[in-house]
Motif scaffolding. Structure first.
Motif, PDB file in Angstrom:
ATOM      1  N   GLN A   1     -46.358  77.734  18.620  1.00  0.00           N
ATOM      2  CA  GLN A   1     -47.332  76.876  19.514  1.00  0.00           C
ATOM      3  C   GLN A   1     -47.649  77.778  20.788  1.00  0.00           C
ATOM      4  N   PHE A   2     -46.644  78.322  21.376  1.00  0.00           N
ATOM      5  CA  PHE A   2     -46.786  79.144  22.287  1.00  0.00           C
ATOM      6  C   PHE A   2     -47.696  80.321  21.709  1.00  0.00           C
ATOM      7  N   LEU A   3     -47.205  81.192  20.920  1.00  0.00           N
ATOM      8  CA  LEU A   3     -48.086  82.260  20.685  1.00  0.00           C
ATOM      9  C   LEU A   3     -49.534  81.864  20.319  1.00  0.00           C
ATOM     10  N   PHE A   4     -49.835  80.654  20.098  1.00  0.00           N
ATOM     11  CA  PHE A   4     -51.102  80.143  19.936  1.00  0.00           C
ATOM     12  C   PHE A   4     -51.817  79.967  21.124  1.00  0.00           C
ATOM     13  N   VAL A   5     -51.334  79.114  21.909  1.00  0.00           N
ATOM     14  CA  VAL A   5     -51.859  78.736  23.086  1.00  0.00           C
ATOM     15  C   VAL A   5     -52.026  80.071  24.169  1.00  0.00           C
ATOM     16  N   ALA A   6     -51.117  81.146  23.824  1.00  0.00           N
ATOM     17  CA  ALA A   6     -51.064  82.074  24.911  1.00  0.00           C
ATOM     18  C   ALA A   6     -52.466  83.066  24.214  1.00  0.00           C
ATOM     19  N   LYS A   7     -52.819  83.108  23.129  1.00  0.00           N
ATOM     20  CA  LYS A   7     -54.094  83.639  22.544  1.00  0.00           C
ATOM     21  C   LYS A   7     -55.243  82.947  23.174  1.00  0.00           C
ATOM     22  N   ARG A   8     -55.039  81.413  22.812  1.00  0.00           N
ATOM     23  CA  ARG A   8     -56.324  80.594  23.062  1.00  0.00           C
ATOM     24  C   ARG A   8     -56.697  80.602  24.288  1.00  0.00           C
ATOM     25  N   HIS A   9     -55.657  80.213  25.293  1.00  0.00           N
ATOM     26  CA  HIS A   9     -55.947  79.879  26.715  1.00  0.00           C
ATOM     27  C   HIS A   9     -55.812  81.213  27.556  1.00  0.00           C
ATOM     28  N   TYR A  10     -55.045  82.116  27.312  1.00  0.00           N
ATOM     29  CA  TYR A  10     -54.779  83.250  28.236  1.00  0.00           C
ATOM     30  C   TYR A  10     -55.479  84.528  27.581  1.00  0.00           C
ATOM     31  N   ASN A  11     -56.079  84.432  26.292  1.00  0.00           N
ATOM     32  CA  ASN A  11     -56.235  85.658  25.536  1.00  0.00           C
ATOM     33  C   ASN A  11     -55.260  86.925  25.709  1.00  0.00           C
ATOM     34  N   ILE A  12     -54.086  86.509  25.457  1.00  0.00           N
ATOM     35  CA  ILE A  12     -52.932  87.381  25.270  1.00  0.00           C
ATOM     36  C   ILE A  12     -52.309  87.363  24.083  1.00  0.00           C
ATOM     37  N   ASP A  13     -52.219  88.227  23.077  1.00  0.00           N
ATOM     38  CA  ASP A  13     -51.816  88.474  22.021  1.00  0.00           C
ATOM     39  C   ASP A  13     -50.255  88.982  22.133  1.00  0.00           C
ATOM     40  N   LEU A  14     -49.331  88.121  21.877  1.00  0.00           N
ATOM     41  CA  LEU A  14     -47.757  88.243  21.916  1.00  0.00           C
ATOM     42  C   LEU A  14     -47.114  88.582  20.598  1.00  0.00           C
ATOM     43  N   THR A  15     -47.702  88.678  19.744  1.00  0.00           N
ATOM     44  CA  THR A  15     -47.403  89.333  18.392  1.00  0.00           C
ATOM     45  C   THR A  15     -46.448  90.552  18.541  1.00  0.00           C
ATOM     46  N   ASN A  16     -45.100  90.284  18.144  1.00  0.00           N
ATOM     47  CA  ASN A  16     -44.346  91.674  18.259  1.00  0.00           C
ATOM     48  C   ASN A  16     -43.590  91.942  17.028  1.00  0.00           C
TER      49      ASN A  16
END
Length: 378
Positions: free
Chosen positions: A272-287
């Motif tokens: 959920q965090f990875l999704f909202v980071a991309k959706r709401h902050y435009n940050i891809d945290l995939t590692n």
């Protein structure tokens, strides 16, 4: 006694890891700051916007029919026996025992109402559901007053339902529910400044509570731009969850120290965090750890796909998902059909876990990509 060279090496590894954590966290924090104004001005829904709803309803009748049928089973039970699902009228009864099930049910039932807006029976019951929860003086359970986990389930479910149903609620209902979200989110944030989970990372309580705070903050920021303290909460929760991912990135095989059952407790929130980071902050945290996590889910699944190897917790099953987590990995990370293949196998052979029976059905639906053809990794 360890040789001096060994101790020096260990210290070097720890210092390097700490430096990387600080650097990556600082980068993510800067990106959060840069995107906050844009996020607040758009008022995005937590997972989707109203313009996306027609496509979601079309999927319920076609490509996502099986997931939708699972959701319908819950809604049918809700309509037939509402007293089994509704939180009690008496607030003391609500806090008398472990009560995470109410928040878990609420989010999925609200999503059903998005897919079936003409089902007035479910919508009316959902309003009753939320009225009762909004009226309780506290969501903390009496037997475990220092355990914030059940509160996090209640908050995440309540926030998600509010976000899904907001456009159909009256102004008075919106204000009352938003006030409750503000109250509980603030309380959890304040507790996080001195409770143990506020300074720990890879653990299911940490992920669940911190993600609940972030959910509450995101939805409140979308609801109103006049809540000046809310961005502070979202920044803190974002940084905390990002540190968890940075630390996990040192685990090269994608595994979870908590094992398979409690591991899905943590990854429920991390996806959920990875999704909202991309959706709401435009940050891809995939590692790298995220990319390898599918291998852990596959490797710990028993032959027959009906259970898992009992590592660390020995429950023999997944607590939450793992279809939702697999759908996320397939759509946003892998794109090779292997996670969809494993979803299909699990769907066809096992019963839902009694612990997280339905609470990840809405995210599974939202993240599942039927256009990616199943591909066996074997």
């Amino acid at each position: 006694m360890f040789p001096a060279t060994t101790i020096s090496f260990i210290l070097l590894v720890l210092l390097t890891s700490l430096t990387l954590t600080r650097c990556r966290t600082a980068t993510a924090t800067t990106a959060v700051e840069e995107n906050r104004e844009q996020h607040s001005s758009h008022g995005h829904g937590l997972y989707f916007d109203s313009s996306d709803v027609p496509a979601l309803r079309a999927k319920a009748d076609t490509t996502h029919r099986l997931i939708y049928e699972h959701i319908c089973k819950l809604s049918d039970g809700f309509k037939s026996h509402p007293e089994r699902f509704l939180p009690p009228v008496d607030s003391e009864a609500f806090v008398s025992d472990w009560n995470e099930r109410y928040g878990n049910w609420l989010a999925v039932l609200a999503f059903y109402s998005v897919l079936q807006p003409t089902d007035s029976r479910v919508f009316d019951l959902l309003v009753m559901f939320m009225d009762r929860m909004a009226g309780y003086p506290t969501w903390f359970i009496d037997p475990l007053p220092a355990d914030e986990v059940p509160v996090s389930h209640s908050l995440t479910g309540f926030v998600t339902a509010f976000d899904f149903l907001k456009d159909r609620l009256t102004d008075e209902q919106q204000q009352r529910y938003a006030s409750k979200i503000y109250e509980v989110t603030k309380h959890l944030y304040d507790l996080g400044q001195f409770r143990w989970w506020g300074c720990r990372y890879i653990q299911n309580h940490v992920a669940s509570i911190t993600m609940a705070i972030l959910n509450g903050a995101i939805v409140l920021q979308s609801y109103s731009t006049e809540l000046e303290d809310v961005p502070v909460w979202s920044k803190w929760a974002f940084e905390h969850l990002n540190k968890t991912l940075v630390l996990l990135d040192t685990v090269i095989d994608g595994s979870m120290n908590e094992g398979t059952a409690y591991g899905t407790y943590t990854t429920r929130s991390l996806t959920q965090f990875l999704f909202v980071a991309k959706r709401h902050y435009n940050i891809d945290l995939t590692n790298f750890w995220v990319k390898q996590h599918y291998d852990f889910l596959l490797g710990t699944t028993l032959p027959g796909f009906s259970g898992v190897i009992g590592i660390a917790d020995s429950k023999g099953d997944w607590f939450y998902g793992p279809e939702s987590q697999l759908a996320f990995l397939e759509t946003f990370v892998l794109n090779n059909g292997e996670a969809n293949w494993l979803i299909s196998k699990i769907h066809s052979t096992r019963k839902k876990s009694k612990f997280g029976h339905y609470c990840t059905e809405h995210t599974e639906f939202l993240w599942y990509n039927a256009s990616i053809r199943e591909q066996s990794p074997l």
